[in-house]
Scaffold this active site. Structure first.
Site, PDB file in Angstrom:
ATOM      1  CG  ASP A  86      -2.053   0.997   1.120  1.00 41.88           C
ATOM      2  OD1 ASP A  86      -2.490   1.290  -0.006  1.00 41.88           O
ATOM      3  OD2 ASP A  86      -2.512   1.491   2.179  1.00 41.88           O
ATOM      4  CG  ASP A  88       0.404   2.024   7.631  1.00 42.05           C
ATOM      5  OD1 ASP A  88       0.456   0.929   8.227  1.00 42.05           O
ATOM      6  OD2 ASP A  88      -0.663   2.566   7.311  1.00 42.05           O
ATOM      7  CG  ASN A 141       1.157   4.445   3.761  1.00 44.08           C
ATOM      8  OD1 ASN A 141       0.864   5.049   4.796  1.00 44.08           O
ATOM      9  ND2 ASN A 141       0.435   3.444   3.293  1.00 44.08           N
TER      10      ASN A 141
END
Length: 322
Positions: free
Chosen positions: A201, A218, A206
């Site tokens: 992701d 993350d 991030n």
């Protein structure tokens, strides 16, 4: 106890009690950060820098899956990969407080990447290449990506619930069926025989530019997947997406060769992400934080726009792989 009810018990005193159970002493300053799947707070520490406290949504990941995430981050940090690893206290990084797993990490300050900055896209490609080179062994406990199954399950969930307006369901079913057929054909053309560990992701939020170096944040969705999963999210709707892609791949290949066949999977992952996002909002709609943050979800306009996004996927199919 439901996840929503458990999170509702995360009042300031409970958050401070959890942080201080590790041996730190808080100055009682708590700032909620922008996270909905989990609960994340900046917590001030007496005579020290603040820490980031992450409380994992109960029932989403097993203890073994979270520990594997932490072990991966600690290993990456030891190898010099710019990531934010959890803090260890007496050798432990994962803690349980009032039925909720949580972890602490140092606060990182900086800026997120600029969407159309080609120099930064090259640097992001380098970072992801460095990450993939360091993460050479597939995960044991984390999930393995299956975009076709994701589309099937997410679409079924949407069609079986009451949020999608009834009048849009026939058109939605046809569009999902069409995209599913296109995904099947594309996956038949190419799907790797061996999946590799990826961030899962790696969108711009991030990533953080800190001290002139990008850091990945993350790893909550780290999984076994394919390299392009961590690259395509940085392509934006501009006049030069091919140039963006070229910069990312060139940076990536500073560390690892990139299999050009994976470009054909971008449309598959894009379709899956769009359907999954709607299904995710629907699944979490019982959580008051979602109702507050996404009030437009229950409107007909949202679902019309969602359907149009899926139609755009079909119209733009293959643009990145030509």
């Amino acid at each position: 106890m439901s996840a929503t009810h458990t999170f509702s018990n995360l009042i300031p005193d409970a958050i401070l009690d959890a942080v201080e159970s590790t041996g730190l002493w808080s100055d009682s300053r708590i700032y909620p950060l922008n996270s909905y799947e989990n609960r994340v707070y900046q917590v001030g520490i007496e005579e020290s820098s603040p820490v980031i406290a992450k409380f994992y949504r109960p029932g989403r990941w097993s203890e073994a899956q979270i520990r594997e995430e932490h072990e991966t981050l600690l290993t990456l940090q030891e190898q010099g990969t710019p990531v934010v690893a959890p803090l260890a206290f007496e050798g432990k990084t994962l803690f349980l407080h009032n039925g909720i797993y949580f972890a602490l990490s140092p606060k990182l300050t900086g800026q997120h990447p600029e969407a159309d900055n080609l120099d930064q896209l090259y640097q992001l490609g380098e970072l992801i290449g460095q990450l993939h080179q360091a993460m050479s062994t597939p995960f044991t406990h984390r999930v393995s990506v299956s975009p076709l199954l994701q589309i099937e399950q997410a679409a079924a969930s949407i069609l079986n619930a009451e949020y999608l307006p009834q009048r849009l369901k026939p058109d939605y079913q046809k569009q999902i069926a069409r995209l599913h057929e296109m995904c099947v054909a594309q996956l038949h053309n190419y799907w790797p025989t061996q999946l590799r560990p990826v961030h899962g992701d790696s969108h711009r939020s991030n990533l953080m530019l800190h001290n002139d170096q990008f850091h990945l944040l993350d790893f909550d969705d780290c999984q076994n997947g394919v390299a392009v999963q961590d690259l395509w999210l940085h392509l934006t709707q501009t006049e030069n997406p091919r140039q963006q892609l070229s910069e990312i791949i060139e940076g990536y290949e500073s560390y690892l060769p990139f299999d050009i066949r994976e470009l054909g999977l971008i449309d598959v992952f894009k379709s899956a992400r769009i359907v999954n996002y709607a299904a995710w909002l629907q699944q979490r709609w019982h959580d008051p934080a979602f109702v507050k943050a996404f009030p437009w979800f229950a409107s007909e306009e949202y679902w019309i726009n969602h359907l149009n996004e899926l139609k755009s996927c079909e119209r733009e199919w293959g643009n990145m792989s030509r």
